[in-house]
Design a protein around this motif. Structure first.
Motif, mmCIF file in Angstrom:
data_model
loop_
_atom_site.group_PDB
_atom_site.id
_atom_site.type_symbol
_atom_site.label_atom_id
_atom_site.label_comp_id
_atom_site.label_asym_id
_atom_site.label_seq_id
_atom_site.Cartn_x
_atom_site.Cartn_y
_atom_site.Cartn_z
ATOM 1 N N ASP A 16 1.045 -1.180 -0.144
ATOM 2 C CA ASP A 16 -0.163 -0.224 -0.175
ATOM 3 C C ASP A 16 0.927 1.002 -0.293
ATOM 4 O O ASP A 16 0.165 2.082 -0.719
ATOM 5 C CB ASP A 16 -1.271 0.116 0.810
ATOM 6 N N VAL A 17 2.066 0.945 0.585
ATOM 7 C CA VAL A 17 2.955 2.228 0.644
ATOM 8 C C VAL A 17 4.215 1.760 0.517
ATOM 9 O O VAL A 17 4.903 0.431 0.692
ATOM 10 C CB VAL A 17 2.527 2.821 2.183
ATOM 11 N N CYS A 18 5.163 2.976 -0.316
ATOM 12 C CA CYS A 18 6.480 2.421 -0.843
ATOM 13 C C CYS A 18 7.171 3.527 -0.744
ATOM 14 O O CYS A 18 7.019 4.796 -1.188
ATOM 15 C CB CYS A 18 6.410 1.744 -2.250
ATOM 16 N N GLY A 19 8.556 3.918 0.105
ATOM 17 C CA GLY A 19 9.164 4.815 0.037
ATOM 18 C C GLY A 19 10.754 4.463 -0.421
ATOM 19 O O GLY A 19 11.251 3.452 0.159
ATOM 20 N N MET A 20 11.507 6.070 -0.799
ATOM 21 C CA MET A 20 13.185 5.529 -0.883
ATOM 22 C C MET A 20 13.605 6.324 0.437
ATOM 23 O O MET A 20 13.639 7.029 0.471
ATOM 24 C CB MET A 20 13.212 5.693 -1.911
ATOM 25 N N VAL A 45 17.676 2.289 0.496
ATOM 26 C CA VAL A 45 16.998 1.303 2.029
ATOM 27 C C VAL A 45 15.422 2.096 0.907
ATOM 28 O O VAL A 45 14.312 2.512 0.609
ATOM 29 C CB VAL A 45 16.458 1.890 3.562
ATOM 30 N N ILE A 46 14.406 0.217 0.397
ATOM 31 C CA ILE A 46 13.230 0.551 0.146
ATOM 32 C C ILE A 46 12.841 0.279 1.058
ATOM 33 O O ILE A 46 12.619 -0.637 1.561
ATOM 34 C CB ILE A 46 13.451 0.139 -1.436
ATOM 35 N N SER A 47 11.231 0.817 1.654
ATOM 36 C CA SER A 47 10.269 0.202 2.781
ATOM 37 C C SER A 47 9.268 0.631 2.153
ATOM 38 O O SER A 47 8.138 1.107 1.152
ATOM 39 C CB SER A 47 10.508 1.317 3.571
ATOM 40 N N ILE A 48 8.324 -0.699 2.603
ATOM 41 C CA ILE A 48 7.513 -0.893 1.668
ATOM 42 C C ILE A 48 6.571 -1.478 2.774
ATOM 43 O O ILE A 48 6.905 -1.424 4.555
ATOM 44 C CB ILE A 48 7.248 -2.286 0.622
ATOM 45 N N CYS A 126 12.509 7.029 4.865
ATOM 46 C CA CYS A 126 12.274 6.625 3.531
ATOM 47 C C CYS A 126 11.163 7.450 3.506
ATOM 48 O O CYS A 126 10.338 7.462 2.702
ATOM 49 C CB CYS A 126 11.905 5.578 3.342
ATOM 50 N N GLY A 127 10.643 8.582 3.777
ATOM 51 C CA GLY A 127 9.391 8.705 3.452
ATOM 52 C C GLY A 127 8.095 8.419 3.919
ATOM 53 O O GLY A 127 6.626 9.292 3.277
ATOM 54 N N ILE A 128 7.381 7.536 4.297
ATOM 55 C CA ILE A 128 6.847 6.522 4.921
ATOM 56 C C ILE A 128 5.277 7.528 5.841
ATOM 57 O O ILE A 128 4.901 8.201 5.455
ATOM 58 C CB ILE A 128 6.330 5.843 5.074
#
Length: 222
Positions: A16-20, A45-48, A126-128
């Motif tokens: 539903d969300v993804c940030g770098m 880093v990729i955050s999901i 990662c800005g989520i």
């Protein structure tokens, strides 16, 4: 590689969300728990994340919440692994981070564990979202109803904008409501929390038996 393509892929896989976030965003990570401690060539880093329904808070049993959490954790791991394979197919390296990490660091006296990477701090970097007084991540769209995963890679990806503090100034409902008095507005006493958060049933299963700090938060049902 196009950052948006990576995001579109994670969404198509069920996130539903993804940030770098650039590796420079992690300068304050504790020694031994920095992305570079996991993979020395890491650059991003990729955050999901995957949200769960607010309706679960209205159930008179904790079994549905437990079911959904377990399934979401499995989904996030599947997404991270598939994303890892894709990144490798493009000539880069990638390391998936377990969504429900086994503790390699464990302080048995204080029952305090640390995953190899703090997923909520990674999501913040990662800005989520931002981390609230209850130590949960708060997202503008899904509130505190996100479970998280991550992938570390040597790809250079464009960092997302950081989210400002969303936690309501002067609100201490999570601190006051915690039955274990485990919150102080900055961190959590894991030893106290663990005494109530998971219960073993007589039939041999485990139930996530306390999530009061999540439920009472104003961001639980947005």
């Amino acid at each position: 590689m196009d950052t948006n393509y990576i995001k579109d892929m994670t969404y198509s896989l069920g996130a539903d969300v993804c940030g770098m976030g650039s590796i420079n965003r992690f300068n304050d990570a504790p020694k031994g728990f920095h992305p570079l401690d996991i993979y020395s060539e890491a650059k991003s880093v990729i955050s999901i994340g995957k949200h769960f329904s607010a309706s679960l808070f209205d159930a008179n049993t904790k079994a549905p919440y437990t079911l959904v959490k377990n399934k979401i954790i499995q989904l996030l791991d599947d997404i991270s692994i598939k994303l890892t394979f894709y990144i490798e197919s493009q000539g880069y390296k990638a390391i998936p981070i377990p969504a429900d990490e086994p503790y390699e660091y464990w302080d048995s006296e204080n029952k305090h564990g640390r995953g190899i990477l703090s997923l909520k701090h990674a999501a913040q970097a990662c800005g989520i979202g931002c981390i609230g007084k209850n130590t949960l991540l708060i997202n503008e769209k899904y509130g505190n109803r996100l479970y998280l995963g991550a992938v570390i890679t040597n790809m250079e990806l464009t960092s997302d904008a950081l989210v400002p503090n969303l936690c309501i100034e002067g609100c201490n409902i999570c601190l006051k409501s915690c039955p274990q008095c485990a919150l102080d507005g900055i961190t959590i006493d894991q030893k106290r929390c663990r005494q109530a958060c998971v219960t073993a049933t007589t039939g041999g299963g485990n139930i996530y038996s306390c999530y009061t700090c999540r439920k009472v938060c104003p961001f639980s049902k947005i």
